[in-house]
Design a protein around this motif. Sequence first.
Motif, mmCIF file in Angstrom:
data_model
loop_
_atom_site.group_PDB
_atom_site.id
_atom_site.type_symbol
_atom_site.label_atom_id
_atom_site.label_comp_id
_atom_site.label_asym_id
_atom_site.label_seq_id
_atom_site.Cartn_x
_atom_site.Cartn_y
_atom_site.Cartn_z
ATOM 1 N N TYR A 36 0.671 -1.562 0.098
ATOM 2 C CA TYR A 36 -0.068 -0.071 -0.381
ATOM 3 C C TYR A 36 0.979 1.289 -0.018
ATOM 4 C CZ TYR A 36 1.282 -0.748 4.898
ATOM 5 O OH TYR A 36 1.638 -0.240 6.114
ATOM 6 N N LYS A 37 0.800 2.572 -0.351
ATOM 7 C CA LYS A 37 1.043 3.843 -0.005
ATOM 8 C C LYS A 37 0.816 4.589 0.805
ATOM 9 C CE LYS A 37 2.460 7.842 -3.121
ATOM 10 N NZ LYS A 37 2.237 7.935 -4.333
ATOM 11 N N ALA A 38 1.987 4.535 2.063
ATOM 12 C CA ALA A 38 1.821 5.250 2.884
ATOM 13 C C ALA A 38 0.478 6.808 3.102
ATOM 14 C CB ALA A 38 2.479 5.112 4.271
ATOM 15 N N THR A 43 -1.948 12.221 6.714
ATOM 16 C CA THR A 43 -1.704 13.506 6.516
ATOM 17 C C THR A 43 -0.429 14.180 7.432
ATOM 18 O OG1 THR A 43 -3.672 13.744 5.579
ATOM 19 C CG2 THR A 43 -2.672 16.265 6.286
ATOM 20 N N LEU A 44 0.499 14.446 6.748
ATOM 21 C CA LEU A 44 1.124 14.824 7.457
ATOM 22 C C LEU A 44 1.832 15.885 8.421
ATOM 23 C CD1 LEU A 44 4.455 12.761 5.920
ATOM 24 C CD2 LEU A 44 3.866 12.315 8.113
ATOM 25 N N GLY A 45 1.728 16.610 9.674
ATOM 26 C CA GLY A 45 2.563 18.060 10.593
ATOM 27 C C GLY A 45 3.536 17.736 10.018
ATOM 28 N N ASP A 46 4.088 19.009 10.764
ATOM 29 C CA ASP A 46 4.905 19.077 10.968
ATOM 30 C C ASP A 46 6.094 18.216 11.644
ATOM 31 O OD1 ASP A 46 7.490 20.958 10.084
ATOM 32 O OD2 ASP A 46 6.773 23.083 11.825
ATOM 33 N N VAL A 229 -4.319 10.370 10.916
ATOM 34 C CA VAL A 229 -4.022 8.996 9.871
ATOM 35 C C VAL A 229 -6.093 8.241 10.004
ATOM 36 C CG1 VAL A 229 -4.526 6.717 10.140
ATOM 37 C CG2 VAL A 229 -2.241 8.224 11.369
ATOM 38 N N SER A 230 -6.426 8.114 8.195
ATOM 39 C CA SER A 230 -7.727 8.486 8.210
ATOM 40 C C SER A 230 -8.583 6.998 7.972
ATOM 41 C CB SER A 230 -8.015 8.855 6.393
ATOM 42 O OG SER A 230 -7.430 8.209 5.761
ATOM 43 N N ASP A 231 -6.951 6.358 7.836
ATOM 44 C CA ASP A 231 -7.255 4.426 8.114
ATOM 45 C C ASP A 231 -6.050 3.478 7.937
ATOM 46 O OD1 ASP A 231 -9.418 2.469 7.464
ATOM 47 O OD2 ASP A 231 -9.285 2.402 5.563
ATOM 48 N N ILE A 232 -6.565 3.017 8.430
ATOM 49 C CA ILE A 232 -5.185 1.460 8.221
ATOM 50 C C ILE A 232 -5.548 0.290 7.344
ATOM 51 C CG2 ILE A 232 -4.429 0.344 9.617
ATOM 52 C CD1 ILE A 232 -5.486 1.639 12.281
ATOM 53 N N PRO A 233 -4.072 0.130 6.546
ATOM 54 C CA PRO A 233 -4.258 -0.969 5.901
ATOM 55 C C PRO A 233 -4.946 -1.987 6.513
ATOM 56 C CG PRO A 233 -2.515 0.447 5.430
ATOM 57 C CD PRO A 233 -3.136 1.419 6.865
ATOM 58 N N GLN A 234 -5.530 -3.183 5.658
ATOM 59 C CA GLN A 234 -5.878 -4.090 6.227
ATOM 60 C C GLN A 234 -4.670 -5.005 7.262
ATOM 61 O OE1 GLN A 234 -8.956 -5.090 8.289
ATOM 62 N NE2 GLN A 234 -7.556 -6.845 9.384
ATOM 63 N N SER A 235 -4.410 -5.698 5.522
ATOM 64 C CA SER A 235 -2.634 -6.102 6.278
ATOM 65 C C SER A 235 -1.788 -5.210 7.579
ATOM 66 C CB SER A 235 -1.736 -6.030 4.650
ATOM 67 O OG SER A 235 -1.450 -4.869 4.208
ATOM 68 N N LEU A 236 -1.559 -3.966 7.640
ATOM 69 C CA LEU A 236 -0.823 -3.569 8.506
ATOM 70 C C LEU A 236 -1.795 -3.791 9.670
ATOM 71 C CD1 LEU A 236 1.228 -2.412 9.310
ATOM 72 C CD2 LEU A 236 0.033 -0.021 9.278
ATOM 73 N N TYR A 237 -2.628 -3.470 9.972
ATOM 74 C CA TYR A 237 -3.412 -4.246 11.083
ATOM 75 C C TYR A 237 -2.891 -5.961 11.688
ATOM 76 C CZ TYR A 237 -7.230 -5.233 14.547
ATOM 77 O OH TYR A 237 -7.764 -5.352 15.670
ATOM 78 N N ASP A 238 -3.226 -6.547 10.283
ATOM 79 C CA ASP A 238 -2.801 -8.249 10.507
ATOM 80 C C ASP A 238 -1.678 -9.061 11.225
ATOM 81 O OD1 ASP A 238 -5.910 -8.117 10.101
ATOM 82 O OD2 ASP A 238 -5.470 -8.666 8.128
ATOM 83 N N GLU A 239 -0.766 -7.990 10.688
ATOM 84 C CA GLU A 239 0.571 -7.618 11.257
ATOM 85 C C GLU A 239 1.038 -7.278 11.990
ATOM 86 O OE1 GLU A 239 4.765 -6.515 10.616
ATOM 87 O OE2 GLU A 239 3.383 -6.014 8.284
ATOM 88 N N LEU A 283 2.307 4.305 10.337
ATOM 89 C CA LEU A 283 2.047 4.249 9.086
ATOM 90 C C LEU A 283 2.194 5.490 8.812
ATOM 91 C CD1 LEU A 283 -1.939 3.746 8.580
ATOM 92 C CD2 LEU A 283 -0.615 3.149 6.947
ATOM 93 N N ILE A 284 2.875 6.616 9.878
ATOM 94 C CA ILE A 284 3.051 8.439 9.711
ATOM 95 C C ILE A 284 4.436 8.020 9.595
ATOM 96 C CG2 ILE A 284 3.523 9.929 11.158
ATOM 97 C CD1 ILE A 284 1.043 9.277 13.155
ATOM 98 N N LEU A 285 5.539 6.486 9.761
ATOM 99 C CA LEU A 285 6.809 6.483 9.948
ATOM 100 C C LEU A 285 6.368 6.341 9.001
ATOM 101 C CD1 LEU A 285 7.802 5.181 12.818
ATOM 102 C CD2 LEU A 285 8.726 7.551 12.945
ATOM 103 N N GLU A 286 6.307 5.464 7.608
ATOM 104 C CA GLU A 286 6.465 5.317 6.540
ATOM 105 C C GLU A 286 5.953 6.285 5.533
ATOM 106 O OE1 GLU A 286 4.720 0.165 7.511
ATOM 107 O OE2 GLU A 286 3.416 1.810 6.262
ATOM 108 N N ALA A 287 5.059 7.038 5.833
ATOM 109 C CA ALA A 287 4.598 8.121 5.349
ATOM 110 C C ALA A 287 5.981 9.629 4.971
ATOM 111 C CB ALA A 287 3.185 8.919 5.587
ATOM 112 N N ILE A 288 6.377 9.192 6.408
ATOM 113 C CA ILE A 288 7.866 9.877 6.395
ATOM 114 C C ILE A 288 9.105 9.182 5.628
ATOM 115 C CG2 ILE A 288 9.527 10.981 7.503
ATOM 116 C CD1 ILE A 288 7.433 11.606 10.150
ATOM 117 N N ILE A 289 9.333 8.194 5.700
ATOM 118 C CA ILE A 289 10.227 7.671 4.313
ATOM 119 C C ILE A 289 9.602 7.940 3.121
ATOM 120 C CG2 ILE A 289 10.974 5.304 3.742
ATOM 121 C CD1 ILE A 289 9.810 3.819 6.392
#
Length: 351
Positions: A36-38, A43-46, A229-239, A283-289
């Motif tokens: 998925y695409k984080a 939506t990232l803040g400062d 964070v608007s939602d959580i991918p199911q694959s990440l939640y399961d992991e 997810l937030i850290l993945e979005a920063i990546i």
Amino acid sequence: MRKNIFKKALASTLIATTILTTFTACNTKIDVDLGYKASDYVTLGDYKNINVEVDRTSIENELVEEAILEDQEENTTYSEVSRGAIATDQVMYNVTCAYAGVTISELSASGETIILGVDDFPIDIDGLEDMLYGMTAGETKVQIVTLPEDYSNTEYAGAKVVFEITVEEVDQANVPMITDAYVSQYYGYSTVEEYRESIKTEVASDVDEKVQSAYEEAVLTELTNICEVSDIPQSLYDEKYDQLNTSINFYATLMSKSNDEYCEYYFNMTFDEYVRKSCEQRLILEAIIEAEDMTLTEYQYKGELDTFAEDNGFSTGSLMVEKYGKDKVCIGMLVARAQQFVLDSATANYI
């Protein structure tokens, strides 16, 4: 002669080509697939300008008081009393458990000692320790208990058994007062202030470590607060669910708690809420990546693998890869980089 020169030149070219090829291979960027695409979920803040407040003074005072309390406990004496047992008393007792008139040895003991309200009762059956409160030396109490259906010894699971507890001795705690005389007698200091200052020196490294942990926790908490964070991918939640269920259930079972009870006790949230909070932070850290275009090369992966594995409880990198696979390990390494990037970018006010 010209042939030899040609051969040497060709050999040098081959060596240079081999070195370049090897270097290029080692420096190849590793493609990781999250599935998925984080940035679709975050939506990232400062995140580059986080500022937090860390109460170093409170942390230091807490550790100093804990050390003083340990010293007090070490120097506490006990004297026998004739009254009923209360919290902090040291109680010597015998306990016998019988089923159908036959003693169950695994639930019986003699000459046991417990400090009420401090030590854990050795037999993990609700209500047994409570029987000791108010008992005097020589007193006996009997209680019928139904053992849990999941009791480890299936022969007695769900059975009604009879517990008989006899108190042999009740001792009152004589806790020393923290005075100049006390610190002089036990530790050779002239004043309580000198004694406290010595403890501050002893716990200095622990204070630094705890302050750093408090800083990191504050920064990552603020990171979660300033990002959406608007939602959580199911694959990440399961992991995350599988990972945390394994780790938390281990400690929860040791404490005879469910996952929810453990999380409520330590984190003031349910197990599911804890899983979701962990997913959001990930997810937030993945979005920063993504935002920082962070990458990992084969050279970096191989050079950092063993250290990363050791930081996560594995003796070698190969064992970690064997358990999780290279792709997940690489993602984990990038997430760790993103977290460190946020921590290095943040500032703190220490009070």
